[in-house]
Design an enzyme around this catalytic site. Structure first.
Site, PDB file in Angstrom:
ATOM      1  N   LYS A 151      21.937  56.345  22.389  1.00 28.29           N
ATOM      2  CA  LYS A 151      20.557  56.759  21.774  1.00 28.29           C
ATOM      3  C   LYS A 151      20.348  55.778  20.523  1.00 28.29           C
ATOM      4  O   LYS A 151      21.369  55.651  19.679  1.00 28.29           O
ATOM      5  CB  LYS A 151      20.631  58.134  21.358  1.00 28.29           C
ATOM      6  CG  LYS A 151      20.880  59.067  22.284  1.00 28.29           C
ATOM      7  CD  LYS A 151      20.753  60.688  21.890  1.00 28.29           C
ATOM      8  CE  LYS A 151      21.929  61.040  21.150  1.00 28.29           C
ATOM      9  NZ  LYS A 151      23.332  61.059  21.707  1.00 28.29           N
ATOM     10  N   CYS A 260      12.403  53.338  26.025  1.00 28.20           N
ATOM     11  CA  CYS A 260      12.969  53.519  27.261  1.00 28.20           C
ATOM     12  C   CYS A 260      12.210  54.604  28.052  1.00 28.20           C
ATOM     13  O   CYS A 260      11.974  54.376  29.192  1.00 28.20           O
ATOM     14  CB  CYS A 260      14.453  54.019  26.966  1.00 28.20           C
ATOM     15  SG  CYS A 260      15.430  52.700  26.331  1.00 28.20           S
ATOM     16  N   ARG A 328       8.328  51.066  18.907  1.00 28.04           N
ATOM     17  CA  ARG A 328       7.610  50.793  20.459  1.00 28.04           C
ATOM     18  C   ARG A 328       7.241  52.191  21.098  1.00 28.04           C
ATOM     19  O   ARG A 328       8.122  52.960  20.805  1.00 28.04           O
ATOM     20  CB  ARG A 328       8.723  49.960  21.175  1.00 28.04           C
ATOM     21  CG  ARG A 328       9.196  48.365  20.820  1.00 28.04           C
ATOM     22  CD  ARG A 328      10.164  47.901  21.656  1.00 28.04           C
ATOM     23  NE  ARG A 328      11.617  48.480  21.374  1.00 28.04           N
ATOM     24  CZ  ARG A 328      12.587  47.783  21.977  1.00 28.04           C
ATOM     25  NH1 ARG A 328      12.554  46.843  22.872  1.00 28.04           N
ATOM     26  NH2 ARG A 328      13.771  48.211  21.411  1.00 28.04           N
TER      27      ARG A 328
HETATM   28  P1  NAD Z   1      15.380  44.176  23.532  1.00 22.43           P
HETATM   29  O1  NAD Z   1      14.001  43.822  23.852  1.00 22.43           O
HETATM   30  O2  NAD Z   1      15.967  44.752  22.277  1.00 22.43           O
HETATM   31  O3  NAD Z   1      16.479  42.849  23.722  1.00 22.43           O
HETATM   32  C1  NAD Z   1      16.577  41.954  24.835  1.00 22.43           C
HETATM   33  C2  NAD Z   1      17.115  40.816  24.494  1.00 22.43           C
HETATM   34  O4  NAD Z   1      17.161  39.869  25.543  1.00 22.43           O
HETATM   35  C3  NAD Z   1      16.019  40.050  23.447  1.00 22.43           C
HETATM   36  O5  NAD Z   1      16.840  39.661  22.146  1.00 22.43           O
HETATM   37  C4  NAD Z   1      15.636  38.615  24.307  1.00 22.43           C
HETATM   38  O6  NAD Z   1      15.498  37.688  23.401  1.00 22.43           O
HETATM   39  C5  NAD Z   1      16.735  38.347  25.084  1.00 22.43           C
HETATM   40  N1  NAD Z   1      16.419  37.726  26.185  1.00 22.43           N
HETATM   41  C6  NAD Z   1      15.548  37.670  27.123  1.00 22.43           C
HETATM   42  N2  NAD Z   1      15.488  36.706  27.890  1.00 22.43           N
HETATM   43  C7  NAD Z   1      17.000  36.313  27.999  1.00 22.43           C
HETATM   44  C8  NAD Z   1      17.415  35.080  28.741  1.00 22.43           C
HETATM   45  N3  NAD Z   1      16.908  34.481  29.630  1.00 22.43           N
HETATM   46  N4  NAD Z   1      18.767  34.764  28.128  1.00 22.43           N
HETATM   47  C9  NAD Z   1      19.199  35.372  26.919  1.00 22.43           C
HETATM   48  N5  NAD Z   1      18.822  36.249  26.187  1.00 22.43           N
HETATM   49  C10 NAD Z   1      17.398  36.664  26.876  1.00 22.43           C
HETATM   50  O7  NAD Z   1      16.012  45.265  24.724  1.00 22.43           O
HETATM   51  P2  NAD Z   1      16.980  46.552  24.516  1.00 22.43           P
HETATM   52  O8  NAD Z   1      16.192  47.568  23.879  1.00 22.43           O
HETATM   53  O9  NAD Z   1      18.351  45.956  24.015  1.00 22.43           O
HETATM   54  O10 NAD Z   1      17.054  46.778  26.077  1.00 22.43           O
HETATM   55  C11 NAD Z   1      17.721  46.005  27.204  1.00 22.43           C
HETATM   56  C12 NAD Z   1      18.033  46.734  28.381  1.00 22.43           C
HETATM   57  O11 NAD Z   1      18.699  47.983  27.944  1.00 22.43           O
HETATM   58  C13 NAD Z   1      16.580  47.102  29.140  1.00 22.43           C
HETATM   59  O12 NAD Z   1      16.930  47.111  30.391  1.00 22.43           O
HETATM   60  C14 NAD Z   1      16.748  48.821  28.432  1.00 22.43           C
HETATM   61  O13 NAD Z   1      16.069  49.619  29.307  1.00 22.43           O
HETATM   62  C15 NAD Z   1      18.123  48.949  28.571  1.00 22.43           C
HETATM   63  N6  NAD Z   1      18.437  50.039  27.419  1.00 22.43           N
HETATM   64  C16 NAD Z   1      18.044  50.101  26.367  1.00 22.43           C
HETATM   65  C17 NAD Z   1      18.029  51.198  25.411  1.00 22.43           C
HETATM   66  C18 NAD Z   1      17.805  51.494  23.976  1.00 22.43           C
HETATM   67  O14 NAD Z   1      18.013  52.341  23.394  1.00 22.43           O
HETATM   68  N7  NAD Z   1      17.235  50.262  23.594  1.00 22.43           N
HETATM   69  C19 NAD Z   1      19.123  52.350  26.146  1.00 22.43           C
HETATM   70  C20 NAD Z   1      19.631  52.272  27.107  1.00 22.43           C
HETATM   71  C21 NAD Z   1      19.283  51.132  27.999  1.00 22.43           C
END
Ligand code: NAD
Length: 457
Positions: A151, A260, A328
Site C-alpha cells: 500500500k 491502482c 493520481r
Molecule cells: P510508476 O509510473 O510509478 O513507475 C513506472 C516506471 O517505469 C517509471 O519510472 C517509468 O519511467 C518506467 N518505465 C517505463 N517504461 C520503461 C522501460 N521501457 N524501461 C524501463 N523503465 C520503464 O508506476 P508504479 O506505481 O510503480 O506501478 C508499476 C506497476 O506496479 C503497475 O502495473 C501498477 O499497477 C503496479 N502496482 C502499483 C502499486 C502502487 O501502489 N503504486 C501497487 C501494486 C502494484
C-alpha cells in the site's frame, strides 16, 4: 542473489531497495534519465516513509545501484523483475506498451537464460504471452508472475512484512528460487502461495476489485443514510462487530483514487467484456465512485444556495490518501476543478502533495504551507484527505481565522454534535448536517464511545 529491477517507479524503487536491504545485489533500471541521475544523488521521485534512509544506506554499501542501460545492467543478473507502469488505455484495458518494450529489450540483450518475473499488474494471460514472446528469441528464458500488494503510504513496511507473497509459475525450480528471494520477508510466518500464472494475475485484480467494492458499497450506504435520517457511523458500528463483515475498509468518504484501484477496476471491466461475461458489479463500483468524488461539491452548493462565485474555499488534503504525495486520480482534483468552474477562490494545503498539485493547477489556486493559514478568510473548509494532523485542530483558532464557520468533511473526522456546539455548520458523509443554532437531538450513545470504537478499528 543478483537481481535487476526494471522500472524504478513506485513499485520498482520500493521493491529494489527492500531486496537490497535484505542482502541482494540489485540494479534498478529506468528509461527516465533524470530520475536515475537524481536517485544516484539520493533524491527520491516519491515520498514514502522510511524509503529515503534505505536508499541512502544501500547505495553506500553498493548493494543498490541505478542504471538507464538495460542491456548492460542485466548482463550478470539471474532474476529480472519487471515493474513498469501499466496505465489505463482509452478503452479502459491495461496499456501494456511498457511491458512489451522491456520484454523485447530483454530478448534482444540477454546472453544467458534469465528468470523474468512480472511484478506489474497485468491482465490474466499476459505471463503466457510474455513467455511466448521471449521464446521467439535465441535463448530460452523462464517466466513467473509475482503481483505486488503493498500500500502506498506504508510501502516499505508492507514489502518487508507482507500478509502473503503470491508466485505464479508452473516451474518448481523458479518457485524455489523466488521462495528463497522472499524468505527474509516471511519470517513472521506469513505464507508464500504458489499457483498458476493465470491465478496469480487474477488474484491481484480480484484483491483490488474487492477493496474498491467495499469502498463504493459503504459510500452508497452512507449516501442513503443521509436521505433516510440515519448515521453511517452508528451503522458501521452496528455491522462491524459481526465478524463476517468487520470494520476494515468500510470507511465512508469521497471515493477512491490513486494509481491502482481506478485503473484495475477499469481493466477488470474490460477483461470481463472481452471474455463475454461483463462484470455488472465492477461497472457499478466505478459509477458509484465517480459520483462520490462530487459529493463535497454538492454539499457546498447546498450550503451556499448554489452560489460559490467569489467565495473562498480552503481545502485540507490533496493526496489520494494520507502518508503519500501521490495525487493520481485523487478526489481533491475533481473538487478543485469544480470549485474553479463555479468561480470560487481555492486555497489548498497538504503536508506532502503540494508540488504535485501545483503541476496540475499552476497559478489558478493558492498553495499554503500551513494548515491553519489555508483557512484565513475562507468561507468554507473542505477536508478531503485524513492526514493525522487534521484530526484534532484547534476549532477556536479556525473560527477566528475563517470568514464563515463552515466545514464540509469528506472523511468524517469530527463529531457533528461537538461541531455544532463549537459554532460550526458541519456537513460530513452519511451523517446529518448540523448548524450552530440547529442541533440534532443528542445520540443515544456517548461521543466518547463512538470515537473510541472508530479509532479502535
Ligand atoms: P510508476 O509510473 O510509478 O513507475 C513506472 C516506471 O517505469 C517509471 O519510472 C517509468 O519511467 C518506467 N518505465 C517505463 N517504461 C520503461 C522501460 N521501457 N524501461 C524501463 N523503465 C520503464 O508506476 P508504479 O506505481 O510503480 O506501478 C508499476 C506497476 O506496479 C503497475 O502495473 C501498477 O499497477 C503496479 N502496482 C502499483 C502499486 C502502487 O501502489 N503504486 C501497487 C501494486 C502494484
Amino acid at each position: 542473489m543478483r537481481v535487476a529491477m526494471v522500472g524504478t517507479g513506485y513499485i520498482g524503487l520500493v521493491t529494489g531497495t527492500c531486496l537490497a536491504e535484505s542482502g541482494n545485489e540489485v540494479v534498478c533500471i529506468d528509461i527516465d534519465h533524470q530520475k536515475i541521475e537524481r536517485l544516484r544523488e539520493n533524491i527520491l521521485p516519491i515520498y514514502e516513509p522510511g524509503l529515503a534512509e534505505l536508499v541512502d544506506r544501500n547505495q553506500r554499501s553498493e548493494r543498490l545501484t541505478f542504471s538507464t542501460n538495460l542491456g548492460e545492467a542485466i548482463a550478470d543478473r539471474q532474476i529480472l523483475l519487471i515493474g513498469v507502469g501499466t496505465p489505463q488505455s482509452e478503452t479502459g484495458a491495461a496499456d501494456l506498451q511498457a511491458v512489451w518494450a522491456v520484454v523485447d529489450e530483454i530478448r534482444a540483450a540477454a546472453n544467458e537464460s534469465k528468470i523474468v518475473v512480472i511484478k506489474s499488474t497485468v491482465p490474466v494471460g499476459t505471463n503466457a504471452k510474455v513467455a511466448d514472446r521471449l521464446d521467439s528469441g535465441p535463448i530460452r528464458h523462464r517466466t513467473a508472475s509475482n503481483p505486488e500488494f503493498l500500500k502506498e503510504g506504508c510501502a516499505v513496511e508492507d514489502f518487508m512484512k507482507p500478509d502473503r507473497v503470491v508466485i505464479g509459475t508452473r516451474d518448481p525450480e523458479v518457485a524455489d528460487l523466488l521462495q528463497e528471494l522472499h524468505a527474509p520477508f516471511l519470517r513472521s510466518g506469513h505464507p508464500l502461495l504458489v499457483m498458476s500464472p493465470e491465478s496469480a494475475e487474477m488474484t491481484k485484480y480480484v484483491a483490488n476489485c474487492c477493496l474498491a467494492t467495499k469502498i463504493s458499497f459503504i459510500n452508497e450506504m452512507a449516501n442513503l443514510c443521509e436521505r433516510l435520517g440515519a448515521d453511517i457511523n452508528d451503522v458501521r458500528r452496528g455491522i462491524g462487530h459481526d465478524n463476517r463483515i468487520g470494520f476494515q475498509f468500510l470507511h465512508p468518504g469521497v471515493g477512491y483514487g490513486g494509481s491502482c484501484f481506478p485503473k484495475d477496476v477499469s481493466a477488470m471491466i474490460a477483461l470481463s467484456e472481452e471474455v463475454g461475461a461483463a462484470s455488472r458489479i465492477m461497472a457499478a463500483v466505478h459509477q458509484v465512485n465517480e459520483a462520490q468524488k462530487s459529493v463535497l461539491m454538492g454539499k457546498l452548493q447546498g450550503l451556499f444556495d448554489g452560489d460559490l462565485a467569489e467565495k473562498t474555499v480552503a481545502v485540507w488534503g490533496l493526496a489520494f490518501k494520507p502518508r503519500t504525495d501521490d495525487v493520481r486520480e485523487a478526489p481533491s482534483l475533481v473538487l478543485i476543478q469544480q470549485l474553479l468552474q463555479a468561480g470560487a477562490a481555492v486555497r489548498v494545503f497538504d503536508p506532502e502533495a503540494l508540488q504535485n498539485v501545483k503541476q496540475i493547477f499552476g497559478e489558478r489556486i493558492t498553495y499554503c504551507d500551513r494548515a491553519y493559514g489555508t483557512t484565513e478568510g475562507a468561507d468554507a473548509l473542505a477536508v478531503v484527505t485524513e492526514w493525522q494532523e487534521f484530526r484534532n485542530p484547534d476549532f477556536e483558532v479556525l473560527r477566528r481565522l475563517m470568514n464563515r464557520p463552515v466545514i464540509v468533511d469528506g472523511r468524517n473526522l469530527y463529531e457533528p454534535q461537538q461541531m455544532a456546539e463549537l459554532g460550526f455548520t458541519y456537513a460530513s458523509i452519511g451523517r446529518q448536517t448540523v448548524h450552530p443554532d440547529l442541533r440534532p437531538p443528542a445520540p443515544l450513545t456517548t461521543t466518547a464511545e463512538a470515537t473510541g470504537v472508530e479509532l479502535g478499528v
